[in-house]
Design an enzyme around this catalytic site. Sequence first.
Site, short mmCIF file in Angstrom:
data_model
loop_
_atom_site.label_atom_id
_atom_site.label_comp_id
_atom_site.label_asym_id
_atom_site.label_seq_id
_atom_site.Cartn_x
_atom_site.Cartn_y
_atom_site.Cartn_z
N THR A 1 0.68 -1.25 -0.01
CA THR A 1 0.08 0.02 -0.16
C THR A 1 0.87 1.25 -0.08
OG1 THR A 1 -1.81 -1.10 1.12
CG2 THR A 1 -2.05 1.32 1.13
N SER B 1 -12.00 -0.70 4.99
CA SER B 1 -10.68 -0.09 4.95
C SER B 1 -10.11 0.25 6.36
CB SER B 1 -10.36 0.52 3.77
OG SER B 1 -8.98 1.00 3.69
O1 DON Z 1 -7.68 -0.90 2.86
C1 DON Z 1 -7.04 -1.55 3.68
O2 DON Z 1 -7.34 -1.35 4.85
C2 DON Z 1 -5.85 -2.76 3.27
N1 DON Z 1 -6.20 -2.86 2.00
C3 DON Z 1 -4.40 -1.82 3.41
C4 DON Z 1 -3.35 -2.68 3.13
C5 DON Z 1 -1.99 -2.25 3.45
O3 DON Z 1 -2.05 -1.16 4.21
C6 DON Z 1 -1.17 -3.29 3.45
N2 DON Z 1 0.34 -2.53 3.84
N3 DON Z 1 0.83 -2.85 4.62
#
Ligand code: DON
Length: 538
Positions: A340, A411
């Site tokens: 992310t 999220s």
């Molecule tokens: O939307 C969300 O909360 C997750 N898909 C975010 C994923 C994420 O930050 C992974 N990274 N470290």
Amino acid sequence: MAVAAAHPAATDAGIAIMAAGGNAFDAAVAVSAVLAVVEPYSSGIGGGGFWLLHQAGNGRDLMIDGRERAPLAAHRDLYLDASGELIVGASLNGPLAAGIPGEPAALVHIAEHYGRLPLAKSLAPAIRLAREGFPVDEIYRRMAAWRLQVLRASPAAAAQFLDDGEVPELGTIIRQPDLALVLEAIAAQGRAGFYAGPIAKALVDGVRAAGGIWTLDDLSSYQVIERAPIVGRYQDWEIVSAAPPSSGGVALVQMLGMLEALEARLGPASSDADRVHRLVEVMRRAYRDRALYLGDPDQVEVPVERLTHPFYAAGLARGIDPTQASPSLPLATESEGPDTTHFSVLDAEGNRVSATLSINYPFGSGFVPPATGVLLNDEMDDFSAQPGVPNAYGLVGGEANAIAPGKRMLSSMSPTFATSDEAVVILGTPGGSRIITMVLHGILAAIEGGDPQDWVAAPRFHHQYLPDEILFEADALQAATQRELVDRGHRLRPAANDFGNMQLVVWDRAGGRVEAASDPRGIGKAAVRVRPSSAGAP
Ligand code: DON
């Protein structure tokens, strides 16, 4: 003007677009698109995100919700086998794990409604980088190694991101000509360039041929949604953050509200252990509510007003024992990998953008529909695949976040503005379930003051209700603090790796200064440029 982003090419593109007459919103389009090309393991046009905007002219804050949604053929038992057991990996690997992407529609929307430059101009840096390529760095190698098996399973993904089926050497140039064509189609035709016509057909055909359930209807009916952000107060600061389907804003406002109530009841923390204890107890309570109440507000009733009301926070805070850890009863847990991305932008007029974008796990689902160059997300794993029961990744949630057709998955992404009379702070980070507590640490550090580089570098600790433990980076808790926390009934777990990649811009209104900081855990870059014409403005 200032940009902090997780890759130098993205920061440079953002600054260049503003120097060429674009505003912060044009820069956000350019930065997002470049990140989609050079950080394929973090975000992309096969994924989605939340873009928090502030328009200086009218003082309006709004959130562009470009979150993925479940395909219309999805249903609550999508990832269960005939005997009701979760199919391990089905919500993470391959096209069945992919939600309908929102980022292309969001970029078109931002450019059309808020930008000043034509989309083709803002997308140009990304198109060039897709065609000419970018060099593989250490993070790319680490992420590709993590997802090697999944990438190998998709011939188009392997051709795009691997070297003869192996993790490419440092410095290898990654060229993505198919992706360049898709970006050009979006630049020329707007959303129709992705959600209709030959590219939409290639996406759907590729997904279905490999066991996915997308339809053309899923793409043509995807809509960006403008939402009012969550707003709360802490001391003299206003906090503006992501609204549902992110849980971030609600949890942040709850945690800050509880901290304020504790300060009113008990006075300032009496020791470092006391400070950590209070933070952990407020984290625990906010994450419990996250699991119980948060989901897509267009499909379930999310009691936002109640959850973010100061009286509710005060009530929760009354349950905090100042000397003893509360138990976490079986309920919900979440853990996610280090991908992310986040960026923060401020332009010379005071417009600002805080955006967190994702394809979920490193390299998303690992699946590229043939001849599209579009790496698909695996955001479907953010749903609770089996309400009330842990899924393959220990994720549990309630009805509110069960899978349903066309629903947006919950999220933790928390793009945030924290503002006072003196300062504006634009911040956010990746980090799965830890995003929200990292942003809390960031806000509290900014309120304390000092050097912004220290705020993004500071070692972090985290609690998310379940597992009932304090996860901490090396150096986050002194030995004496650790001992006292254990005495108070807390369980401690040292983190195996660093977490987060915070990108922050701060405008010191009182001092007339702009600073930017990029988390030293990543390879990002923070840049500030002063334009001669912008006397007095940032
Ligand atoms: O939307 C969300 O909360 C997750 N898909 C975010 C994923 C994420 O930050 C992974 N990274 N470290």
